[in-house]
Design a protein around this motif. Structure first.
Motif, mmCIF file in Angstrom:
data_model
loop_
_atom_site.group_PDB
_atom_site.id
_atom_site.type_symbol
_atom_site.label_atom_id
_atom_site.label_comp_id
_atom_site.label_asym_id
_atom_site.label_seq_id
_atom_site.Cartn_x
_atom_site.Cartn_y
_atom_site.Cartn_z
ATOM 1 N N GLN A 219 0.820 -1.210 0.000
ATOM 2 C CA GLN A 219 0.000 0.000 0.000
ATOM 3 C C GLN A 219 0.859 1.267 0.000
ATOM 4 O O GLN A 219 0.552 2.245 -0.680
ATOM 5 C CB GLN A 219 -0.923 -0.006 1.215
ATOM 6 C CG GLN A 219 -1.974 -1.111 1.185
ATOM 7 C CD GLN A 219 -2.830 -1.139 2.427
ATOM 8 O OE1 GLN A 219 -2.707 -0.279 3.299
ATOM 9 N NE2 GLN A 219 -3.689 -2.133 2.531
ATOM 10 N N ARG A 220 1.923 1.233 0.763
ATOM 11 C CA ARG A 220 2.832 2.380 0.788
ATOM 12 C C ARG A 220 3.438 2.630 -0.582
ATOM 13 O O ARG A 220 3.525 3.789 -1.048
ATOM 14 C CB ARG A 220 3.935 2.109 1.808
ATOM 15 C CG ARG A 220 4.972 3.214 1.925
ATOM 16 C CD ARG A 220 6.257 2.673 2.506
ATOM 17 N NE ARG A 220 6.815 1.607 1.668
ATOM 18 C CZ ARG A 220 7.833 0.838 2.031
ATOM 19 N NH1 ARG A 220 8.366 0.987 3.233
ATOM 20 N NH2 ARG A 220 8.293 -0.086 1.216
ATOM 21 N N THR B 241 -1.752 12.298 1.087
ATOM 22 C CA THR B 241 -1.039 11.096 0.668
ATOM 23 C C THR B 241 0.274 10.947 1.435
ATOM 24 O O THR B 241 0.643 9.845 1.868
ATOM 25 C CB THR B 241 -0.760 11.145 -0.841
ATOM 26 O OG1 THR B 241 -1.994 11.288 -1.559
ATOM 27 C CG2 THR B 241 -0.054 9.877 -1.301
ATOM 28 N N LEU C 272 0.909 4.244 -2.876
ATOM 29 C CA LEU C 272 0.724 5.661 -2.560
ATOM 30 C C LEU C 272 1.899 6.497 -3.058
ATOM 31 O O LEU C 272 1.714 7.633 -3.526
ATOM 32 C CB LEU C 272 0.561 5.842 -1.052
ATOM 33 C CG LEU C 272 -0.776 5.395 -0.461
ATOM 34 C CD1 LEU C 272 -0.754 5.506 1.050
ATOM 35 C CD2 LEU C 272 -1.926 6.232 -1.039
ATOM 36 N N GLN D 218 -0.498 9.690 4.847
ATOM 37 C CA GLN D 218 -0.831 8.265 4.827
ATOM 38 C C GLN D 218 0.416 7.392 4.669
ATOM 39 O O GLN D 218 0.537 6.329 5.309
ATOM 40 C CB GLN D 218 -1.814 7.984 3.694
ATOM 41 C CG GLN D 218 -3.198 8.581 3.922
ATOM 42 C CD GLN D 218 -4.121 8.365 2.746
ATOM 43 O OE1 GLN D 218 -3.702 7.893 1.692
ATOM 44 N NE2 GLN D 218 -5.393 8.733 2.902
ATOM 45 N N TYR E 248 1.386 6.964 -6.728
ATOM 46 C CA TYR E 248 0.336 7.974 -6.919
ATOM 47 C C TYR E 248 0.888 9.364 -6.632
ATOM 48 O O TYR E 248 0.610 10.329 -7.362
ATOM 49 C CB TYR E 248 -0.843 7.660 -5.995
ATOM 50 C CG TYR E 248 -1.901 8.718 -5.965
ATOM 51 C CD1 TYR E 248 -2.817 8.832 -7.007
ATOM 52 C CD2 TYR E 248 -1.986 9.607 -4.898
ATOM 53 C CE1 TYR E 248 -3.792 9.820 -6.979
ATOM 54 C CE2 TYR E 248 -2.946 10.596 -4.863
ATOM 55 C CZ TYR E 248 -3.858 10.695 -5.904
ATOM 56 O OH TYR E 248 -4.821 11.678 -5.882
ATOM 57 N N GLN E 249 1.683 9.471 -5.574
ATOM 58 C CA GLN E 249 2.277 10.761 -5.213
ATOM 59 C C GLN E 249 3.196 11.274 -6.325
ATOM 60 O O GLN E 249 3.176 12.461 -6.669
ATOM 61 C CB GLN E 249 3.060 10.590 -3.910
ATOM 62 C CG GLN E 249 3.601 11.884 -3.326
ATOM 63 C CD GLN E 249 4.408 11.625 -2.074
ATOM 64 O OE1 GLN E 249 5.166 10.655 -1.997
ATOM 65 N NE2 GLN E 249 4.240 12.459 -1.075
#
Length: 207
Positions: free
Chosen positions: A27-28, A78, A31, A81, A34-35
């Motif tokens: 998941q990291r 983000t 992200l 998170q 996505y970042q």
């Protein structure tokens, strides 16, 4: 074939904690991707807004900047998170280490208990007392021997020890302490006279 299908599978070494850590890291990573994608898109929109302002399309540029502002806020969320996920991964990994330490302490404690059951405190005290008594007994023997033996006895004991060490138990005769008597001169001359007397008889027999 029966043995192949009937063989029991080995238990997996992957724990539930390992699976959780793997999912959190996945998941990291998503992200972070996505970042990265949002960051590139924001840079393009900033350049586009700048070009719109040059072209005199202020309203279009303003709308684009509002969109960029919203995406900046998403980018900040983000980042938070990602930080939370990384902190959670670290907490789980640290907890795994603590569990291993606790398991090691438990094994060590069980080992100490079993050793205490085999040998109690009373047994240890008894062994120490017996050891001390043996040491004291040997000390008394050494003191008695040191006071009872003469220097000659000490030398005889050392000589016997040396003989045993070399594998020989030899008892040497005592050396006489009285002087050897001298032979008289008349006794020394007697064999010579007998030799001279017997010489003619041997010559006559030879003729």
């Amino acid at each position: 074939m029966g043995n192949v299908f009937g063989r029991k599978s080995r238990p997996s070494r992957v724990t539930e904690q390992d699976k959780a850590i793997l999912q959190l890291k996945q998941q990291r990573d998503k992200l972070k991707q996505y970042q990265k994608r949002i960051t590139l898109q924001l840079e393009k929109e900033r350049l586009l807004a700048k070009q719109l302002l040059k072209d005199g399309r202020k309203e279009k540029a303003l709308l684009l900047l509002k969109k960029k502002r919203y995406q900046d806020q998403l980018l900040d969320k983000t980042e938070n998170q990602i930080s939370n996920l990384e902190r959670m991964v670290q907490d789980i990994e640290f907890m795994q280490i603590e569990m291993k330490v606790i398991e090691g302490l438990k094994v060590g404690n069980d080992c100490l208990k079993s050793m205490h059951e085999i040998m109690s405190i009373e047994d240890v005290e008894r062994i120490l007392d017996e050891t001390q008594e043996s040491i004291e007994y040997q000390r008394q023997i050494d003191e008695m021997l040191a006071g009872a033996l003469t220097q000659e006895d000490e030398e005889a004991v050392l000589a016997e020890l040396e003989a045993i060490t070399q594998g020989e138990d030899v008892t040497l005769p005592e050396v006489p302490t009285e002087p050897i008597p001298e032979v008289p001169e008349a006794a020394k001359a007697e064999p010579e006279k007998r030799e001279a007397k017997n010489k003619p008889d041997r010559e006559m027999l030879a003729a």
